[in-house]
Design a protein around this motif. Structure first.
Motif, PDB file in Angstrom:
ATOM      1  N   GLY A 254       0.792  -1.234   0.000  1.00 27.59           N
ATOM      2  CA  GLY A 254       0.000   0.000   0.000  1.00 27.59           C
ATOM      3  C   GLY A 254       0.818   1.276   0.000  1.00 27.59           C
ATOM      4  O   GLY A 254       0.343   2.323  -0.428  1.00 27.59           O
ATOM      5  N   ARG A 255       2.065   1.204   0.466  1.00 27.99           N
ATOM      6  CA  ARG A 255       2.881   2.424   0.508  1.00 27.99           C
ATOM      7  C   ARG A 255       3.540   2.736  -0.835  1.00 27.99           C
ATOM      8  O   ARG A 255       4.074   3.823  -1.035  1.00 27.99           O
ATOM      9  CB  ARG A 255       3.966   2.300   1.585  1.00 27.99           C
ATOM     10  N   LEU A 256       3.539   1.758  -1.730  1.00 25.03           N
ATOM     11  CA  LEU A 256       4.107   2.006  -3.064  1.00 25.03           C
ATOM     12  C   LEU A 256       3.125   2.846  -3.882  1.00 25.03           C
ATOM     13  O   LEU A 256       1.932   2.846  -3.619  1.00 25.03           O
ATOM     14  CB  LEU A 256       4.374   0.685  -3.786  1.00 25.03           C
ATOM     15  N   PRO A 257       3.635   3.554  -4.908  1.00 26.29           N
ATOM     16  CA  PRO A 257       2.742   4.436  -5.677  1.00 26.29           C
ATOM     17  C   PRO A 257       1.635   3.682  -6.427  1.00 26.29           C
ATOM     18  O   PRO A 257       0.563   4.212  -6.622  1.00 26.29           O
ATOM     19  CB  PRO A 257       3.693   5.137  -6.656  1.00 26.29           C
ATOM     20  N   TYR A 258       1.903   2.446  -6.874  1.00 22.38           N
ATOM     21  CA  TYR A 258       0.899   1.697  -7.635  1.00 22.38           C
ATOM     22  C   TYR A 258       0.782   0.291  -7.052  1.00 22.38           C
ATOM     23  O   TYR A 258       1.305  -0.675  -7.636  1.00 22.38           O
ATOM     24  CB  TYR A 258       1.283   1.612  -9.107  1.00 22.38           C
ATOM     25  N   PRO A 259       0.135   0.152  -5.904  1.00 22.77           N
ATOM     26  CA  PRO A 259       0.125  -1.163  -5.240  1.00 22.77           C
ATOM     27  C   PRO A 259      -0.474  -2.284  -6.085  1.00 22.77           C
ATOM     28  O   PRO A 259       0.021  -3.416  -6.045  1.00 22.77           O
ATOM     29  CB  PRO A 259      -0.710  -0.937  -3.982  1.00 22.77           C
ATOM     30  N   ALA A 260      -1.496  -1.975  -6.882  1.00 22.91           N
ATOM     31  CA  ALA A 260      -2.116  -3.037  -7.685  1.00 22.91           C
ATOM     32  C   ALA A 260      -1.141  -3.542  -8.745  1.00 22.91           C
ATOM     33  O   ALA A 260      -1.005  -4.752  -8.969  1.00 22.91           O
ATOM     34  CB  ALA A 260      -3.393  -2.524  -8.348  1.00 22.91           C
ATOM     35  N   LEU A 261      -0.445  -2.613  -9.399  1.00 26.63           N
ATOM     36  CA  LEU A 261       0.519  -3.010 -10.431  1.00 26.63           C
ATOM     37  C   LEU A 261       1.675  -3.774  -9.787  1.00 26.63           C
ATOM     38  O   LEU A 261       2.162  -4.773 -10.334  1.00 26.63           O
ATOM     39  CB  LEU A 261       1.055  -1.786 -11.182  1.00 26.63           C
ATOM     40  N   MET A 321      17.479  -6.713 -11.732  1.00 24.47           N
ATOM     41  CA  MET A 321      16.189  -7.078 -11.139  1.00 24.47           C
ATOM     42  C   MET A 321      15.038  -6.374 -11.865  1.00 24.47           C
ATOM     43  O   MET A 321      13.912  -6.848 -11.870  1.00 24.47           O
ATOM     44  CB  MET A 321      16.150  -6.699  -9.658  1.00 24.47           C
ATOM     45  N   TYR A 322      15.346  -5.249 -12.457  1.00 22.22           N
ATOM     46  CA  TYR A 322      14.336  -4.547 -13.252  1.00 22.22           C
ATOM     47  C   TYR A 322      13.880  -5.437 -14.414  1.00 22.22           C
ATOM     48  O   TYR A 322      12.711  -5.434 -14.796  1.00 22.22           O
ATOM     49  CB  TYR A 322      14.937  -3.225 -13.764  1.00 22.22           C
ATOM     50  N   THR A 323      14.832  -6.193 -14.965  1.00 25.06           N
ATOM     51  CA  THR A 323      14.496  -7.121 -16.051  1.00 25.06           C
ATOM     52  C   THR A 323      13.553  -8.203 -15.555  1.00 25.06           C
ATOM     53  O   THR A 323      12.642  -8.614 -16.266  1.00 25.06           O
ATOM     54  CB  THR A 323      15.780  -7.764 -16.609  1.00 25.06           C
ATOM     55  N   PHE A 352      11.222  -2.369  -7.624  1.00 27.14           N
ATOM     56  CA  PHE A 352      12.663  -2.565  -7.758  1.00 27.14           C
ATOM     57  C   PHE A 352      13.371  -2.041  -6.503  1.00 27.14           C
ATOM     58  O   PHE A 352      14.279  -2.699  -5.960  1.00 27.14           O
ATOM     59  CB  PHE A 352      13.156  -1.828  -9.011  1.00 27.14           C
ATOM     60  N   ALA A 353      12.945  -0.851  -6.051  1.00 28.55           N
ATOM     61  CA  ALA A 353      13.563  -0.260  -4.853  1.00 28.55           C
ATOM     62  C   ALA A 353      13.379  -1.198  -3.653  1.00 28.55           C
ATOM     63  O   ALA A 353      14.308  -1.411  -2.864  1.00 28.55           O
ATOM     64  CB  ALA A 353      12.950   1.104  -4.573  1.00 28.55           C
ATOM     65  N   LEU A 354      12.188  -1.789  -3.574  1.00 32.65           N
ATOM     66  CA  LEU A 354      11.919  -2.720  -2.463  1.00 32.65           C
ATOM     67  C   LEU A 354      12.818  -3.956  -2.562  1.00 32.65           C
ATOM     68  O   LEU A 354      13.368  -4.430  -1.558  1.00 32.65           O
ATOM     69  CB  LEU A 354      10.447  -3.133  -2.535  1.00 32.65           C
TER      70      LEU A 354
END
Lengths: 466, 242
Positions: A254-261, A321-323, A352-354
């Motif tokens: 929930g703290r991420l900008p787009y939790p569903a994505l 990890m982005y890949t 990715f940051a997480l």
């Protein structure tokens, strides 16, 4: 059979040509050849730190991994292709409507991979080394041996992966038994002899003899033949069921900008066979190899040099990890939803940051195990700063298709320059004084700016993603 | 009459290939409007431009008053879309995908709506199955459900019936007619002419990216013509002309 081989070969070329542009992709062998040519001149320098045998082993292991990677992509690549092309269909699938056995299709597939990657990777490497050989004192017969042994190392990876996945497809118990037997055999050999068992393709290079060559070819042939015999195509009727994990994950993110994505991406990663396996094979094993190689350089590096260099490499590898977060995404799924390319990139970067907790944990563990706790902060700074900058460059250059980095020479060179230059500066600074490694965190600022610019760039592009 | 879709000179070029050529189109509110054409005539490209999935090479398109080029995400927020190919994410289950689509659209409490769709389209037994393991027909049902989950005023649906069995086709046709009766608009791309004649209140015929004709089935009926005959005549004429 030959027609099938030709159709698959043409298809492989077209996939790459569509993904990366025909001209750029055609340049890739030239780039590989040029890099091999230049790299060959470094051999005498590297040999001062590494025994020549170790360097040869590393190169052969890399080609073994390349073979395994190509084989793995052949088996799971349809997901990636579906993502890129929509509902992708391949000659291998289409041929099922023809009077051809699965074994013949599979055999044509293996033959195609063998020839295709011989032309794409192995011949360019050998050409580069051959051109450099008069200058570095490598005799022509050694180049010929290298050509044979690298091809065999690649095929060993391909055949080993096919065998492993075929056995796994037949029986998970048999696969576990085979894995345990291999580990026990390698362990027993190592205990008895004090060394790792010989890798046959490497033996072809180091101690060439016709029996060694014949034995290596036979072993690979047997692995492929057994794979062909045991091969059983995945049943189309299988239905995998899962309880709802999306709702809980979305709440936790929930703290991420787009939790569903983000929740969707994590489920993609986990259920596609990623998760633990992805972390192990794409991050931990390469990092283990890096640590091993760097430890060979320990005598010529200043105190904590190994840990700091390891942190830099961990940062570069962590950026991949982005890949992971893009590889199995079916972007057509967003075509009907109110999300743009920028939303998707930002969402993946949040996740990715997480996920950077993983490489941070690895660097922390390496610091603890190597007695480098006094420089753990600069090591973490190096890893996270380099990772942030590398992913920023990746996003700018490749948007949501980071695999383009591997095959488009223009993008690859830009990436190498964009990441390489700051990394070299940071390595020099870190070796001068460990705490200067903390300067890597400054890279986060330009990384954010580069990401913003990249998002604008990919939002403006024709959304061929959809 | 208010227009929910207005396209002026809308074109799409892929290099030398012209997919859609200067399309002028107006779709009134409350219509069940059929975009008809043979394979490769530019129907799907038109829907992709109208919904901001791909930018137009030239021309303008306004959907529910929103410029599709300037605010593609805004258009997709308002409308429901069934894309040409059924592409729900491989590794979500059917139920998770509807929750995902609802969450992205900012909808809360979609459980009741989702349950209705599972029952209406008769695929409740597949709700926990990964989308990649669903049959094409079931994936199509899922894409149909997500398009109407937020009860959009306008839905742009691309060949929504092709993978459905006759019973589901019948139910879906009734649903579409009823949905329009409730004041909404459907923009339906199809090459099943009998369906278009049966349910559409207006139509446009595309061939090779160009608009050949617009009209209503009522006009054809008054002239004693059938849509399939008119369609074949126009397309064949155009083919011979080219």
């Amino acid at each position: 059979m030959f027609e099938l081989f030709v159709a698959m070969f043409r298809e492989e070329w077209r996939i790459h040509a569509v993904l990366f542009g025909p001209a750029m992709f055609a340049l890739l062998p030239a780039l590989i050849g040029a890099m091999a040519f230049m790299g060959a001149f470094l051999v005498p320098v590297v040999n001062r730190a590494l025994p020549a045998g170790d360097l040869a082993a590393i190169v052969h292991i890399l080609f073994l991994l390349l073979g395994a990677m190509v084989g793995g992509f052949g088996l799971v690549g349809n997901e990636v292709m579906n993502r890129r092309f929509g509902q992708a269909s391949f000659v291998a699938y289409a041929a099922r409507a023809l009077p051809l056995s699965e074994q013949r299709i599979f055999a044509a597939f293996v033959a195609k991979d063998t020839v295709y990657y011989l032309i794409l990777w192995i011949l360019p490497v050998i050409a580069g080394v051959a051109l450099a050989s008069p200058f570095i004192g490598l005799p022509p017969e050694a180049v010929l041996r290298l050509f044979l042994s690298l091809q065999l190392a690649f095929l060993a990876g391909l055949a080993g992966l096919f065998l492993a996945t075929t056995v796994y497809g037949r029986s998970k118990g048999a696969f576990a038994g085979l894995a345990v037997a291999i580990v026990v055999a390698v362990g027993a050999f190592s205990l008895a002899s004090g060394a790792l068992p010989p890798f046959p393709p490497l033996a072809v290079y180091r101690d060439f003899s016709w029996p060694v060559l014949a034995g290596t070819v036979a072993a690979i042939g047997v692995a492929l033949a057994v794979s062909l015999l045991l091969f059983r195509p995945q049943s189309a009727g299988g239905e995998r069921r899962h309880p709802d994990r999306f709702t809980g994950l979305r709440r936790r993110l929930g703290r991420l900008p787009y939790p569903a994505l983000g929740a969707k991406d994590l489920l993609d990663l986990w259920r596609s066979g990623g998760g633990v396996g992805q972390v192990l094979f794409s991050l931990l094993l390469p990092l283990g190899l890096c640590w091993f190689l760097l430890s060979l350089l320990a005598p010529v590096l200043p105190s904590h040099g190994v840990l700091l260099l390891f942190a830099v490499l961990a940062g570069v590898l962590a950026s991949t990890m982005y890949t992971w977060l893009t590889a199995f995404d079916t972007l057509g799924a967003y075509a009907c939803l109110p999300v743009g390319v920028g939303d998707l990139i930002r969402s993946k970067l949040g996740l990715f940051a997480l996920l950077q907790l993983v490489p941070a944990g690895v660097v922390l563990g390496a610091a603890l195990l190597s007695g480098g706790t006094d420089v753990v902060l600069p090591a973490l700074g190096l890893a996270l700063g380099v990772s942030a900058w590398s992913v920023g460059v990746t996003v700018y250059l490749a948007g949501l298709s980071p695999n383009v980095l591997v095959y488009d020479p223009r993008v690859l060179l830009t990436y190498l320059a964009g990441v390489g230059l700051p990394v070299v500066v940071l390595v020099v600074l870190g070796l001068l004084h460990p705490w200067l490694g903390l300067l890597a965190l400054v890279l986060i600022v330009p990384a954010v700016l580069v990401v913003r610019s990249g998002i604008r760039r990919w939002e403006a592009a024709d959304s061929a993603f959809f | 009459m208010a227009m929910v879709i207005e396209a002026r000179g809308l074109s799409k070029h892929y290099g030398e290939t012209v997919a859609v050529d200067s399309l002028d189109l107006e779709v009134p509110a409350g219509a069940l409007y059929g975009l008809l054409g043979p394979n490769g005539s530019g129907k799907s490209t038109t829907i992709r431009m109208l919904t901001g999935q791909t930018p137009a090479s030239a021309g303008t398109a306004t959907v529910l008053g929103v410029d599709a080029a300037a605010d593609p995400v805004g258009v997709r927020r308002l409308v429901g879309i069934i894309p040409e190919q059924e592409t729900p994410p491989s590794f979500l289950t059917a139920a998770e995908y509807l929750r995902f689509a609802g969450a992205v659209r900012g909808l809360d409490g979609i459980e009741e709506a989702a349950a209705w769709w599972f029952e209406f389209l008769d695929f409740g037994d597949k709700k926990d199955v990964l989308c990649k393991d669903l049959s094409r027909g079931t994936r199509q049902k899922l894409m149909f459900a997500q398009a109407f989950l937020h009860s959009p005023r306008l839905a742009l649906i691309d060949e929504p019936l092709v993978n459905f069995d006759p019973i589901v086709q019948h139910d879906v046709k009734e649903f579409l007619v009823d949905y329009v009766r409730r004041g909404n608009t459907i923009f339906l791309s199809t090459h099943i002419l009998e369906v278009a004649e049966e349910v559409c209140t207006g139509f446009a015929i595309l061939h090779r990216g160009r608009l050949l004709a617009t009209g209503t089935p009522d006009e054809l009926r008054e002239a004693g013509r059938h849509l399939p005959d008119v369609f074949l005549e126009l397309v064949r004429q155009d083919r011979n002309h080219v």
